[in-house]
Design a protein around this motif. Sequence first.
Motif, short mmCIF file in Angstrom:
data_model
loop_
_atom_site.label_atom_id
_atom_site.label_comp_id
_atom_site.label_asym_id
_atom_site.label_seq_id
_atom_site.Cartn_x
_atom_site.Cartn_y
_atom_site.Cartn_z
N THR A 57 20.57 -12.99 -24.08
CA THR A 57 21.40 -12.59 -25.07
C THR A 57 21.46 -14.00 -26.13
OG1 THR A 57 22.79 -10.86 -23.90
CG2 THR A 57 23.81 -11.97 -25.71
N ASP B 249 26.05 -8.18 -26.42
CA ASP B 249 25.80 -8.96 -25.11
C ASP B 249 25.13 -8.06 -24.21
OD1 ASP B 249 28.00 -7.74 -23.96
OD2 ASP B 249 29.38 -9.34 -24.82
N ALA B 250 24.71 -8.49 -22.80
CA ALA B 250 24.41 -7.55 -21.96
C ALA B 250 25.46 -6.40 -21.54
CB ALA B 250 24.08 -8.41 -20.53
N TRP C 28 14.77 -7.53 -26.13
CA TRP C 28 16.18 -7.94 -25.66
C TRP C 28 16.83 -6.68 -24.92
CZ3 TRP C 28 21.06 -5.67 -26.82
CH2 TRP C 28 22.01 -6.15 -26.14
N GLY D 249 17.08 -8.13 -21.54
CA GLY D 249 18.59 -8.56 -21.50
C GLY D 249 19.59 -7.37 -21.44
N ARG D 250 19.37 -5.99 -21.83
CA ARG D 250 20.22 -4.95 -21.43
C ARG D 250 19.72 -3.93 -20.42
NH1 ARG D 250 23.22 -1.62 -20.87
NH2 ARG D 250 24.81 -0.52 -22.38
#
Length: 466
Positions: free
Chosen positions: A433, A362-363, A304, A308-309
């Motif tokens: 996420t 979250d992102a 992630w 995601g990040r």
Amino acid sequence: MTAALRRLSPQAEAPDGFDRRLVAPMVLGAILNPINSTMIAVALIPIGVALGAPPSQTAWLVSGLYLATAIGQPVVGRLVDLFGARRLFLAGATLIGVGGVVGALAPSIGVLVVARVLLGLGTCAGYPAAMTLIRGEADRTGHDNPSGVLTILAVSTQTVAVIGPTLGGFLIGVGGWRLTFTVNIPLALACLVLGALYLPRSTDAARRGLRDVARAIDPLGIALFVATLVALLLFLTHLRADLWWLPVLSVAAGAALAWWELRARLPFLDLRVLGGNLPLLATYARSLLAAISSYAFLYGYTQWLEEGRGLSPQVTGLVLLPVFGAAIVVSTVTGRRREIRGKLVVGAVGQVVVAGLLLFLDAGSALWLILAVSAVAGMPQGLNNLANQNAVYHQADPARLGSSAGLMRTFFYLGAIIASATNGIVFRDGATTTGMHELALVMLAAAVVFLVLTLVDRSLARVRPA
């Protein structure tokens, strides 16, 4: 060289103390499995790009090593019990070197998977050999107080697993993903040198030759054990409805295994002893649950962070450093404390907290918050594995400590495979996420069961190392 080291360490061979010369080969041999298990986390995407392999194929780089390790640990552990730590340690180091060469030169993803299997089998010897050597030193000195050495082993194996992605990111940045395989060559050579110099020869093991293997290791029991695990682990790795026959095959092989082991003269798995040792079985269950939480975090959180990040493999490895630092501090501070149950309770609560924190990311989460989550995740890493390791040492039959330690690692890697399969399900559309939050719920469930199992296990209050 040996004489020089003796002069530098005058207490190394003290008759009433642990032989300090054993520490280096024990630690080096034991850390090779967790390093190779975790270093690959940041290399999967670069390998897929370089070899044109989709995620469904690169996933076998993880599963292949887990399968080899989950099957090989108790088998090699039993061989350690029968033939001594030295022989198996040196054989494992040789296999690690071969795996490093194959991986460094691999032209395709298939050959690379073979290299990972070789690494998995080769690294199976380190941990059972270390536990057997610790027990041997306790018998030799008459002082069964190995908490300090067990702490060193726990810190080096469980927290080094956390630095694996950081090391992998560094190696990839320096020379590409192939260095994550090449690094095993000098490490294997170091194991061979240290093992040949310092590991003691077993008098009983020296009398046993290859002719004794078939009678001593229960080949049919091992074959049924392998069939049971392979079918189960393949199903968990893929989790497809059309593979329904795999769990059926696993149950059938498991039933045949139980039938045979209860009748075998020298069983590979002594089910009567194991079945009567409920505290040890509970420790195995906790090891599985701890691995689900820790490896879901290690692989899921890592993926992630990259997708995601949007962090690079190098930065992702650095972000995970607080896990390593916190785990080392916690293990070092608590390692010599006798309490096992308290460590497990605090570790379980820590896993619950980590899973809860992941639900808030979250992102757009700030980097400081991401680092804070990594730091908190180090606490259960430093407590749970150390406490479970100490519990096995004191709960297992000393004559089968190698295989008992290996079987604990089997349960641990079974949990890791479950975590890997869960990652594949929740990240089916990428490491989003939403998928990471779903993974956090699975981690939360495993942590809660771990906590309940610890609270109701009254036997832990009686496991108080001297």
